[in-house]
Design an enzyme around this catalytic site. Structure first.
Site, PDB file in Angstrom:
ATOM      1  N   GLU A 170      41.409  29.747  40.099  1.00 29.59           N
ATOM      2  CA  GLU A 170      40.007  29.899  40.537  1.00 29.59           C
ATOM      3  C   GLU A 170      39.455  28.563  41.066  1.00 29.59           C
ATOM      4  O   GLU A 170      38.787  28.522  42.090  1.00 29.59           O
ATOM      5  CB  GLU A 170      39.147  30.441  39.384  1.00 29.59           C
ATOM      6  CG  GLU A 170      37.707  30.625  39.791  1.00 29.59           C
ATOM      7  CD  GLU A 170      37.033  31.866  39.256  1.00 29.59           C
ATOM      8  OE1 GLU A 170      37.688  32.693  38.594  1.00 29.59           O
ATOM      9  OE2 GLU A 170      35.822  32.007  39.520  1.00 29.59           O
TER      10      GLU A 170
ATOM     11  N   ASP B  21      35.480  31.894  30.700  1.00 27.90           N
ATOM     12  CA  ASP B  21      35.691  33.293  31.082  1.00 27.90           C
ATOM     13  C   ASP B  21      37.159  33.708  30.958  1.00 27.90           C
ATOM     14  O   ASP B  21      37.473  34.786  30.455  1.00 27.90           O
ATOM     15  CB  ASP B  21      35.208  33.530  32.525  1.00 27.90           C
ATOM     16  CG  ASP B  21      33.751  33.128  32.700  1.00 27.90           C
ATOM     17  OD1 ASP B  21      33.066  32.928  31.685  1.00 27.90           O
ATOM     18  OD2 ASP B  21      33.310  33.005  33.855  1.00 27.90           O
TER      19      ASP B  21
HETATM   20  C1  GLA Z   1      30.205  30.898  34.832  1.00 29.02           C
HETATM   21  C2  GLA Z   1      31.485  30.076  34.750  1.00 29.02           C
HETATM   22  C3  GLA Z   1      31.755  29.655  33.308  1.00 29.02           C
HETATM   23  C4  GLA Z   1      30.527  28.980  32.682  1.00 29.02           C
HETATM   24  C5  GLA Z   1      29.272  29.837  32.903  1.00 29.02           C
HETATM   25  C6  GLA Z   1      28.023  29.135  32.445  1.00 29.02           C
HETATM   26  O1  GLA Z   1      30.380  32.111  34.173  1.00 29.02           O
HETATM   27  O2  GLA Z   1      32.574  30.819  35.225  1.00 29.02           O
HETATM   28  O3  GLA Z   1      32.871  28.807  33.254  1.00 29.02           O
HETATM   29  O4  GLA Z   1      30.354  27.685  33.190  1.00 29.02           O
HETATM   30  O5  GLA Z   1      29.114  30.173  34.271  1.00 29.02           O
HETATM   31  O6  GLA Z   1      28.032  28.976  31.071  1.00 29.02           O
END
Ligand code: GLA
Length: 391
Positions: free
Chosen positions: A158, A170
């Site tokens: 990613e 995530d």
């Molecule tokens: C997105 C990003 C995560 C994190 C959140 C904020 O979801 O993918 O890695 O930084 O924002 O907490």
């Protein structure tokens, strides 16, 4: 669900799939914009998943069909390039690309994708897509990839191929999530701990509020926040701090006059949010959902005022929730700037809460939000299909 697309796979490729892989989206209970600041997060996997049927090909060609988009993608191993016109394909190409970068010997693939995670809603459908494909390939080609390495590779795909500078949360929760458990993660050491979510004790449910505001355009703002918080830390380091986790609010406050206002506020969010996550873990250990709810409200305030990643549609959830008996806590979840929020609501109060949200959204002429109950589901799985599944 898995059964229904096997005939479609067979029709498309003329041979049955060998394997079904699945990976969940997520909500983040608390700990926002702390992952890339090497702090703490507390996400949970959703029962909403991305699914992927796979089989090997004898050649070097990779073919995917995405049922949700009714689109296909085809490319050759060794010649993987970024697609400017189809966004979803880059998450898959990125996984093949990263495996090639790591020196794995792959073969062509036939794949079929579908899922029920709302797209661009801040519920991590992209991490679920990456993880489901990576996990499937790992099982199919028997790649020597520990779960933690899968998390890192999916994130690298990613960051480096898709070009989104996300943190690790995530992909981590998509791999390591467990049913009815939240996951406490230290994003620096990658030590984690699963915590039972005994919401039923208090008659509570987790609800998702989809604001209807797509957060696609917000990636430049996301990168700005990353930049702000790293510049704020650089300033704090000059005063003797070493990282966010080890910095207290009083240390920061003593330096207030010497810091740029915006950077001070960004740092205050990160420092207080890390503290709220620690307290949320204690609250969960004691099943103290009132306290957890207050921390969740506090997180929203801080994201709205100090980190400035909320928007009027997400603030509406917070404002309605604050006044609503039976809602213990609510906040935006994920990156913000649109996307979704979560709320902890007593089961019998959900219909009334939903009605109130819809009424307020209509009064303010906002896009009609979606509001629904979710369950905390399991992390990614990959299973070879038995012969009878394919009949
Ligand atoms: C997105 C990003 C995560 C994190 C959140 C904020 O979801 O993918 O890695 O930084 O924002 O907490």
């Amino acid at each position: 669900m898995k059964q229904s697309f096997i005939p479609a796979f067979l029709k498309l490729y003329g041979l049955p799939p060998q394997l079904l892989s699945s990976a969940p989206g997520r909500i983040n209970i608390i700990g926002e914009h702390t992952d890339y600041n090497l702090g703490y997060v507390l996400p949970a996997a959703l029962n909403l998943q991305n699914y992927c049927l796979l089989s090997q090909r004898p050649d070097e060609k990779v073919c995917f069909w995405a049922e949700n988009f009714k689109e296909n993608d085809e490319f050759l191993l060794g010649k993987i390039s970024f697609s400017e016109d189809k966004k979803w394909v880059n998450y898959i190409r990125g996984i093949f690309w990263v495996l090639e970068q790591e020196g794995f010997d792959l073969q062509g693939i036939n794949g079929f994708l579908w899922g029920d995670i709302p797209l661009e809603a801040g519920l991590s459908s992209s991490a679920a897509l990456e993880v489901s494909v990576l996990n499937g390939l790992r099982a199919l080609f028997r790649l020597d990839l520990e779960p933690i390495r899968r998390v890192k590779l999916a994130r690298r795909a990613e960051n480096e191929f898709v070009g989104v500078q996300c943190g690790i949360m995530d992909q981590f929760i998509s791999v390591f999530g467990e049913k009815n458990k939240a996951l406490f993660l230290d994003c620096e050491t990658l030590e984690s701990k699963l915590l039972p979510l005994r919401l039923e004790k208090e008659g509570l449910r987790i609800c998702v509020y989809e604001s209807g505001i797509k957060r696609e355009l917000a990636s430049s703002e996301y990168n700005k926040r990353r930049d702000d918080s790293s510049r704020a830390l650089d300033q704090l380091k000059k005063f003797g701090a070493s990282d966010y986790k080890g910095t207290t609010l009083s240390f920061l406050e003593n330096r207030r006059k010497e810091m740029e206002g915006v950077l001070f506020r960004r740092a205050r969010h990160v420092i207080t949010e890390n503290q709220r996550v620690r307290e949320a873990v204690q609250a969960l250990e004691k099943d103290d959902f009132r306290l957890l709810g207050e921390l969740i409200f506090g997180s929203h305030q801080s994201l709205r005022d100090d980190y400035e990643v909320s928007c009027p549609e997400l603030d509406l959830l917070y404002e309605v929730a604050r006044e609503f008996p039976g809602c213990y806590g609510a906040r935006l979840t994920g990156a913000g700037f649109g996307g979704s929020g979560i709320a902890l609501v007593r089961k019998e109060r959900i219909p009334a809460f939903r009605a109130k949200l819809l009424k307020e959204a209509a009064r303010r002429k906002f896009v009609r939000p979606e509001f629904y109950e979710v369950e905390v589901g399991e992390g990614a799985r990959a299973n070879f299909l038995a012969e009878e599944d394919n009949r």
